[in-house]
Design a protein around this motif. Sequence first.
Motif, PDB file in Angstrom:
ATOM      1  N   ASP A   1      62.778  23.135 -10.620  1.00 24.37           N
ATOM      2  CA  ASP A   1      62.222  24.466 -10.852  1.00 24.37           C
ATOM      3  C   ASP A   1      60.978  24.621 -10.007  1.00 24.37           C
ATOM      4  OD1 ASP A   1      59.697  24.795 -13.008  1.00 24.37           O
ATOM      5  OD2 ASP A   1      60.687  22.850 -13.076  1.00 24.37           O
TER       6      ASP A   1
ATOM      7  N   GLU B   1      57.737  27.803  -8.909  1.00 21.41           N
ATOM      8  CA  GLU B   1      57.075  29.058  -9.253  1.00 21.41           C
ATOM      9  C   GLU B   1      57.813  30.233  -8.607  1.00 21.41           C
ATOM     10  OE1 GLU B   1      52.637  31.110  -9.066  1.00 21.41           O
ATOM     11  OE2 GLU B   1      52.993  29.235  -8.025  1.00 21.41           O
ATOM     12  N   ALA B   2      58.108  31.250  -9.402  1.00 20.34           N
ATOM     13  CA  ALA B   2      58.767  32.455  -8.885  1.00 20.34           C
ATOM     14  C   ALA B   2      57.860  33.159  -7.886  1.00 20.34           C
ATOM     15  CB  ALA B   2      59.115  33.402 -10.030  1.00 20.34           C
TER      16      ALA B   2
ATOM     17  N   GLU C   1      60.877  29.478  -2.922  1.00 25.00           N
ATOM     18  CA  GLU C   1      62.210  30.052  -3.167  1.00 25.00           C
ATOM     19  C   GLU C   1      63.054  30.128  -1.894  1.00 25.00           C
ATOM     20  OE1 GLU C   1      62.741  33.212  -6.311  1.00 25.00           O
ATOM     21  OE2 GLU C   1      60.567  33.325  -5.970  1.00 25.00           O
TER      22      GLU C   1
ATOM     23  N   ARG D   1      70.342  29.337  -7.106  1.00 22.76           N
ATOM     24  CA  ARG D   1      69.443  29.876  -8.133  1.00 22.76           C
ATOM     25  C   ARG D   1      70.216  30.082  -9.433  1.00 22.76           C
ATOM     26  NH1 ARG D   1      64.838  34.008  -7.859  1.00 22.76           N
ATOM     27  NH2 ARG D   1      64.812  34.821  -9.961  1.00 22.76           N
TER      28      ARG D   1
ATOM     29  N   SER E   1      65.508  32.628 -14.156  1.00 29.39           N
ATOM     30  CA  SER E   1      64.058  32.588 -14.225  1.00 29.39           C
ATOM     31  C   SER E   1      63.622  32.708 -15.674  1.00 29.39           C
ATOM     32  CB  SER E   1      63.482  33.748 -13.404  1.00 29.39           C
ATOM     33  OG  SER E   1      62.077  33.744 -13.438  1.00 29.39           O
TER      34      SER E   1
ATOM     35  N   PRO F   1      56.235  33.314 -14.046  1.00 25.95           N
ATOM     36  CA  PRO F   1      57.631  32.907 -14.238  1.00 25.95           C
ATOM     37  C   PRO F   1      58.000  31.774 -13.280  1.00 25.95           C
ATOM     38  CG  PRO F   1      57.541  34.956 -13.016  1.00 25.95           C
ATOM     39  CD  PRO F   1      56.130  34.638 -13.411  1.00 25.95           C
ATOM     40  N   ASN F   2      59.053  31.047 -13.657  1.00 28.53           N
ATOM     41  CA  ASN F   2      59.571  30.035 -12.766  1.00 28.53           C
ATOM     42  C   ASN F   2      60.963  30.453 -12.309  1.00 28.53           C
ATOM     43  OD1 ASN F   2      61.336  29.519 -14.903  1.00 28.53           O
ATOM     44  ND2 ASN F   2      61.169  27.323 -14.714  1.00 28.53           N
ATOM     45  N   VAL F   3      61.522  29.702 -11.405  1.00 27.58           N
ATOM     46  CA  VAL F   3      62.901  29.854 -10.963  1.00 27.58           C
ATOM     47  C   VAL F   3      63.544  28.481 -11.045  1.00 27.58           C
ATOM     48  CG1 VAL F   3      64.442  30.530  -9.071  1.00 27.58           C
ATOM     49  CG2 VAL F   3      62.288  31.728  -9.394  1.00 27.58           C
TER      50      VAL F   3
END
Length: 171
Positions: free
Chosen positions: A128, A130-131, A136, A146, A149, A163-165
């Motif tokens: 994971d 950080e969005a 990304e 992906r 999130s 948010p995370n991804v």
Amino acid sequence: MVDITRLDEAGARRRLDDLAALLTDTVDNGASVGFLRPLDESLARGYWHEVFAAVGKGTRILLIACADGRLVGSVQLDLAMRPNGRHRAEVQKLIVLSRDRRQGIATRLMEAIEREAQAASRSLLVLDTEARSGAEPFYESLQWQRVGSIPNFALSTDGVPTPNVIYYKMI
């Protein structure tokens, strides 16, 4: 020339100062890897001692990247150890010194950690990040998929809920 090396526990302990400096540089330059800035040296060193113990137990793989003898990056692979999860692992803390970014070091580390995962009979990798960060497009360029999130998953280095991804890759 960048060399990628897998460290055992003793080798990792010998690089404590370099690893603590790498983590501090990463956090203090805004990368969300579990810490707030400014990163206190004792927290950085304490974190690495936890990593060293996991490496010693055989539950974590630690790779470092060195350029001209200088430690410039690292990545970890946390191996799932339960009987129903021994096919998977989590990629953690892909970090590169801020002054050495955009030179292909992160890509080389990711390629190497995937080879380590294959050697450890791990076919599913997860991570994971950080969005809305530069990570990304980086992971997507390496064919990571992906998943989704989670809002307010972690605090940014400045303490703001972010948010995370979540990504996965079959290898």
